[in-house]
Design an enzyme around this catalytic site. Sequence first.
Site, mmCIF file in Angstrom:
data_model
loop_
_atom_site.group_PDB
_atom_site.id
_atom_site.type_symbol
_atom_site.label_atom_id
_atom_site.label_comp_id
_atom_site.label_asym_id
_atom_site.label_seq_id
_atom_site.Cartn_x
_atom_site.Cartn_y
_atom_site.Cartn_z
ATOM 1 N N CYS A 338 0.838 -1.200 0.000
ATOM 2 C CA CYS A 338 0.000 0.000 0.000
ATOM 3 C C CYS A 338 0.877 1.257 0.000
ATOM 4 O O CYS A 338 1.670 1.464 -0.909
ATOM 5 C CB CYS A 338 -0.962 -0.045 1.174
ATOM 6 S SG CYS A 338 -2.232 1.244 1.141
ATOM 7 N N LEU A 339 0.781 2.118 1.008
ATOM 8 C CA LEU A 339 1.603 3.311 1.065
ATOM 9 C C LEU A 339 3.090 2.952 1.102
ATOM 10 O O LEU A 339 3.929 3.684 0.561
ATOM 11 C CB LEU A 339 1.222 4.150 2.290
ATOM 12 C CG LEU A 339 2.044 5.396 2.585
ATOM 13 C CD1 LEU A 339 2.101 6.331 1.389
ATOM 14 C CD2 LEU A 339 1.475 6.128 3.805
#
Length: 604
Positions: A338-339
Site C-alpha cells: 500500500c503506502l
Amino acid sequence: MDDEKPPPNQGQFRLPDPALVTRTMSEVAERGQRIVSDFLKRQSEGGGPGANPDPLNIGSAFLEMTARMMSNPTRLVQAQLGFWQDYLTLWQNTARRMMGEQVAPVISEDSRDRRFKDEAWRENEVFDFIRQSYLLSARFFQSVAANVDGMDEKTAQKVDFYTRQFVDAMSPSNFLLTNPEVLRKTAETGGENLLKGLSHLLNDLERGKGRLRIRMTDDAKFRVGENIAVSPGKVVYQNDLMQLIQYAPATETVLKRPLLVFPPWINKFYILDLRPKNSFVRWAVEQGHTVFMASWVNPDERLADKGFDDYMREGVYAALDAVEKATGEKGVNAIGYCLGGTLLATTLAHMAAKGDDRIKAATYFVTMTDFSEAGELGVFIDEEQLRGLEAKMQQRGYLEGREMATTFNMLRANDLIWSFVVNNYLLGQEPFPFDLLYWNDDSTRMPARMHSFYLRRMYQQNDLVKPGAIELLGQPIDLRKIKVPTYMISTLEDHIAPWKSTYRGTQVFGGPIRFVLAASGHIAGVVNPPESGKYSHWINEQLPPDPDQWFAAATELAGSWWPDWQRWITAQSKGRVPARVPGDGALPAIEDAPGSYVKVMATD
C-alpha cells in the site's frame, strides 16, 4: 386458584432484574455527565466559534445536486412513478401473503448482505414488508443521486457516497423495533440486552473521550508479541522513524538475496504477522528468505516536520544500509505494501536517477502510483477538506489515528460500523475476539508535513505519475526510469487501492512486470496463506493498456497467489547461503521482535 393469572415474567417476555436496572441507570447518570464534559472540552480545544460546521463539505455537494435535479425534474418524476408502482406491488403482495398465498419478492438484497440473514426477515409477513420497503427506498434514493446530469465527477462521487452512508444508516436492521432478532432477544432477556448495550455504548464513548469509538473485538484477548506478531527475530537497527526487524531463519540454508519489507505506516506491520497460521513473515521465512521488516514509529508532535523525503532517507535508504551491514549483501529484493509500496516506487525512481541498483527486484502489494482514479477515498480529498485537515494537524503536529480509521471504516460501513452497533448496543453482546479487527483498531498517527504532502501532491494533484513533477532529496522523480523486475499483486474488491488504478503502474514502470489479481479485498486478498484454501487469483502474461481487457483474457487459478510469487522471486534470487542468525552480523541485536515501536498505541 385455577383462574389466577400467571406472573408477567412467566410467559415469553421476562422482566429485567430491578437491581440491574437501578445499577445501570445510576451508572448512566454518573458516566454520562463525565462523557459530556470530556466531549465539550474536546470541542472547545478543537474548533471554537469559528469552526467549520461542515468539515466534510457535504452540504455544497447536495445543494448542487438539488439545483441540477430541479432544473430538469422529468427524470425525478419518472423515478418517483417507478418507485410508487413498486411500492404498490409490494403492498398487494404483502396482503396476498397474509391471506396465505405464495408470492415472489418485489426486490431482494445482495447475497453478500448479512443485515437480513435472520429468517424472520422472510418468514414473517410484517418484517418481509419492512425489509423490501427499505430495499425499494434505498434503490430509489441511490438511483436518483446517481443519475443527476451536469455535476462534475468529484461532486457526483461525493453525493453517491454520502447517499449510501445515509441509506445504510437508515436500515431497519439498525433499530430496535424493526429488527426481529433484537426484538426476540429483548423478549427472551426481559430487556437486559438493551441495558448491557447501553453499558457498552457508555464504555465506547469513554474510550473515545466523548466521541463514539466502537469496540470491534475483545481487545483484552490480544497482546502484541505474545499471541500476535510472534515470529521470532531481533530488532537490529532503529532511528526516529523505524525499527528494522530481522527474523530468525527456519531453514539451514537461505536465498542469498535478503527480502526487505516496507509495510504502510498508516497501519502497523503485523498485518503480515498476525498469527502463525496466516503470517506472511513465517511463510516467507519457511521458504528460505532472510526477512527484514520495517516497523514504523507511531509519531507524535515531536515528528510533525517529518516528510515523505524523511521516510525515504530514514526508511528505505537507512534499511538498505542496515541490511548490507547485517548480511554483507548489497543487493536485496524489496516488498512495499500500500503506502509502503508508493514509498518503494518513489525511492526506486530516485535510486534510478542516482544509479543506485541495490534493489534488484520489487514487489508491490495493492499499491497505487497513479491516483487519477483513487476510488472512494477521493471523496475525502477536496480543497475545503484538506484545508480543514491541515489546520487540525498544525494544532497537534499529526493526524489522529482514529480519524484515519474512521475514514477507512466508512468505506465498508455495514461491515465495520453498523454490524457492531447491532451486536454491541442492541443485542448487548460482547464483540468476538478477532485478530484482524484488533489490528484494524490499533491505529497510527500521521506526521503533519508528510501527510499533507501525500494527500496534496499524490491524491489531489496526482504528481507522482507526472515525470519530474515531484522532487525529493534533490532528484526529480520519474517512475519510467524504474527498470527492475516487478511483481504487482492487486485485489478484485479493494476499496482503498482499486485494482484498475493499481494496474496503471504496468504502463509506467520499465523492466519486466508480472501483474496478478487476487480475489477479495485490501487485506484478505493479500493475507491469504496457501493452507487456508481461500480466494482464487487471476494471471495474464500480457499487459494491455486497458485493465478490463487484461481481466477478460486472464486465467483464474484456485487458491493463494503466494506460491506464484515465490516461484517468481526465487527466479530473481539465484544461489543460497548458510542461514543468517539475527545479531550475528555487524549489527548486534537491540531487542526481541516485534520491538517496542509497534507497541506504542495512538492513545498513548
